[in-house]
Write an enzyme that holds these catalytic residues in place. Structure first.
Site, PDB file in Angstrom:
ATOM      1  N   LEU A  20       0.979  -1.172   0.135  1.00  0.00           N
ATOM      2  CA  LEU A  20      -0.039   0.055   0.313  1.00  0.00           C
ATOM      3  C   LEU A  20       0.916   1.242   0.065  1.00  0.00           C
ATOM      4  O   LEU A  20       0.548   2.209  -0.638  1.00  0.00           O
ATOM      5  CB  LEU A  20      -0.958   0.091   1.238  1.00  0.00           C
ATOM      6  CG  LEU A  20      -1.864  -0.985   1.232  1.00  0.00           C
ATOM      7  CD1 LEU A  20      -2.726  -1.230   2.595  1.00  0.00           C
ATOM      8  CD2 LEU A  20      -3.061  -0.925   0.137  1.00  0.00           C
ATOM      9  N   GLY A  26       9.321   2.102   6.956  1.00  0.00           N
ATOM     10  CA  GLY A  26       9.054   0.916   6.586  1.00  0.00           C
ATOM     11  C   GLY A  26       8.095   0.675   5.493  1.00  0.00           C
ATOM     12  O   GLY A  26       8.257   1.646   4.436  1.00  0.00           O
ATOM     13  N   VAL A  28       3.800  -0.660   4.432  1.00  0.00           N
ATOM     14  CA  VAL A  28       2.472  -0.943   4.655  1.00  0.00           C
ATOM     15  C   VAL A  28       1.942  -1.870   3.626  1.00  0.00           C
ATOM     16  O   VAL A  28       2.085  -1.618   2.561  1.00  0.00           O
ATOM     17  CB  VAL A  28       1.471   0.306   5.038  1.00  0.00           C
ATOM     18  CG1 VAL A  28       0.115  -0.439   5.196  1.00  0.00           C
ATOM     19  CG2 VAL A  28       1.979   1.082   6.101  1.00  0.00           C
ATOM     20  N   ASP A 138       3.618  14.383  13.867  1.00  0.00           N
ATOM     21  CA  ASP A 138       3.822  14.105  12.398  1.00  0.00           C
ATOM     22  C   ASP A 138       2.397  14.314  11.682  1.00  0.00           C
ATOM     23  O   ASP A 138       2.245  13.400  10.750  1.00  0.00           O
ATOM     24  CB  ASP A 138       4.307  12.895  12.367  1.00  0.00           C
ATOM     25  CG  ASP A 138       4.949  12.374  10.715  1.00  0.00           C
ATOM     26  OD1 ASP A 138       5.304  13.336  10.353  1.00  0.00           O
ATOM     27  OD2 ASP A 138       4.962  11.149  10.521  1.00  0.00           O
TER      28      ASP A 138
END
Length: 451
Positions: A20, A26, A28, A138
């Site tokens: 995704l 990292g 998803v 964030d």
């Protein structure tokens, strides 16, 4: 852009479907959980992340377990686990990010009703974070996810707590927040609070409102320059206490008692740092009020009132001084969210319209009265102006008879009544004088006759 999976498999219970998204944290991956046949989103943390950072995000997610995801609008985390030096975080599957949605719309501004729903949901999420002592740090369009835009239009949830801080971890000089969403206290290196999330949220709201970012700088200097162009100079308290102020400002030496700060010109900043300031704004605004008339979907009073209310909320979110910045709970009570700006009693626009209508009705009423008085003068015998203010009396009284004998008088001028009142007062004094003198004479005659 399609990404290759960082791993070959998650576990036997998870079937990988597609990647995704990917970032510095990292990847998803959309997966099917076999035991429940549920579609989930699995976040795979990169191996280069320190063990402390991995544990830290898990600690934050554990703290968020006390919040109801449906009430707090925070993404639901099902579980986390480690396997072969990899850390996996399993979340509920959501529709798409606001960034992807805005891209689909080709950055056309969102309708006000849709934006109202998003603002309400995000403010609820930030209020929930504040209640457990957390700062997201964030906030950006990528980290706001639509739940299911077809079935639940514009309902959103807050995601990604990889950079989330406890309030006691906030310290001056810490570099947090995306560049375009960076608040003044972070730019100046000040002590900060959860108010930085409201600033970031305000920049996102402006982007949804007009379809372009307000502060799209390529460097902190450009971002601050764009902020000052729209909002004006920062409060001196921020400049005096900031550990990074002299990066952007030059302090004058001619003032010994008080600091006098002057923002560095782009040429001076380039000479000192070698970083060339670049103009990247699509529109140059003089103030946030310019947004009230920009990109109106419909030219009507309701749309204009809603637009004005949204900008008023935005002005409270983008306060330079964090102490004056609106809180999430007050965002939820703002007229733009509650809809009270559409109420006749609270809408200044409505009141202005009503005042115009009332004034026009009054002027029409006056014209009608003047016309009726003129018609009476033309059609009926002229009457002295004093009769207008004469009180109503019994038909058999002498005053009524006296009034009926004045039909042959000419029509008086407008300035005439004051003169006639003076004559009446003089006549009254003369009458009293005659009565007094006559009574005095009669009293004197009586005394003579008695003598």
């Amino acid at each position: 852009m399609a990404h290759r999976p960082l791993i070959s498999t998650v576990s036997q219970n998870y079937k990988m479907l597609k990647v995704l998204g990917q970032g510095c944290y990292g990847q998803v991956i959309k997966c099917l959980k076999r035991d429940t046949e549920e579609t989930v989103a699995v976040k795979v943390l990169k191996q280069r992340h320190s063990q402390f950072k991995k544990i830290r995000e898990i600690v934050i997610l554990e703290k968020l377990r006390c919040l109801d995801p449906d009430k707090s609008n925070i993404v639901r985390c099902h579980e986390w686990f480690h396997r072969i030096d990899q850390t996996f975080l399993v979340f509920e599957f959501l529709d798409m990010s606001l960034f992807d949605y805005m891209c689909q719309r080709k950055w056309a501004p969102l309708p006000l009703n849709g934006m109202r729903t998003i603002v309400k949901d995000v403010a609820t999420a930030l209020s929930a974070l504040n209640s457990v002592g957390l700062i997201h740090a964030d906030l950006k369009l990528d980290n706001i996810m639509l739940v299911d835009h077809q079935r639940q239009p514009y309902r959103v949830r807050l995601i990604d707590f990889g950079l989330t801080l406890h309030t006691f971890e906030a310290r001056p000089g810490l570099s947090v927040q995306p560049l375009w969403q960076r608040s003044p206290e972070i730019l100046f290196g000040l002590q900060f609070t959860e108010a930085i999330d409201i600033w970031s949220f305000g920049t996102m709201m402006a982007e949804m409102l007009v379809g372009f970012p307000l502060f799209p700088g390529g460097h902190e200097y450009d971002v601050l320059r764009f902020i000052i162009d729209i909002l004006g100079e920062p409060p001196k308290r921020l400049l005096n206490n900031g550990i990074k102020t002299q990066k952007f400002y030059r302090r004058s030496l001619k003032y010994r008692l008080f600091n006098h700060w002057k923002f560095k010109m782009p040429v001076d900043f380039f000479t000192e740092t070698g970083i060339k300031p670049v103009e990247t704004r699509r529109h140059r605004l003089s103030s946030l009020d310019d947004l009230k008339t920009m990109s109106l979907h419909q030219e009507n009073s309701t749309e204009a009132a809603g637009r004005s209310a949204s900008v008023e909320l935005l002005k409270e979110m983008l306060q330079m001084d964090p102490r004056k910045r609106i809180t999430p709970s007050k965002v939820l009570a703002h007229p733009f969210i509650t809809g009270s700006h559409l109420s006749p009693s609270n809408s200044s626009h409505f009141q202005a319209e009503q005042k115009k209508k009332t004034n026009s009705l009054k002027s029409k009423d006056k014209d009608l009265k003047l016309e009726s008085i003129t018609d009476r003068i033309k059609t009926k015998p002229a009457v002295d102006c004093d009769i207008v203010s004469t009180p109503v009396v019994h038909p058999n009284s002498s005053l009524n008879q006296a009034a009926s004998s004045r039909h042959s008088f000419h029509t008086p001028d407008i300035s005439e009544p004051k003169k006639k009142k003076k004559k009446k007062i003089k006549g009254l004094f003369s009458t009293l004088k005659r009565k007094f003198s006559s009574s005095y004479v009669s009293e004197g005659n009586d005394k003579q006759s008695m003598s």
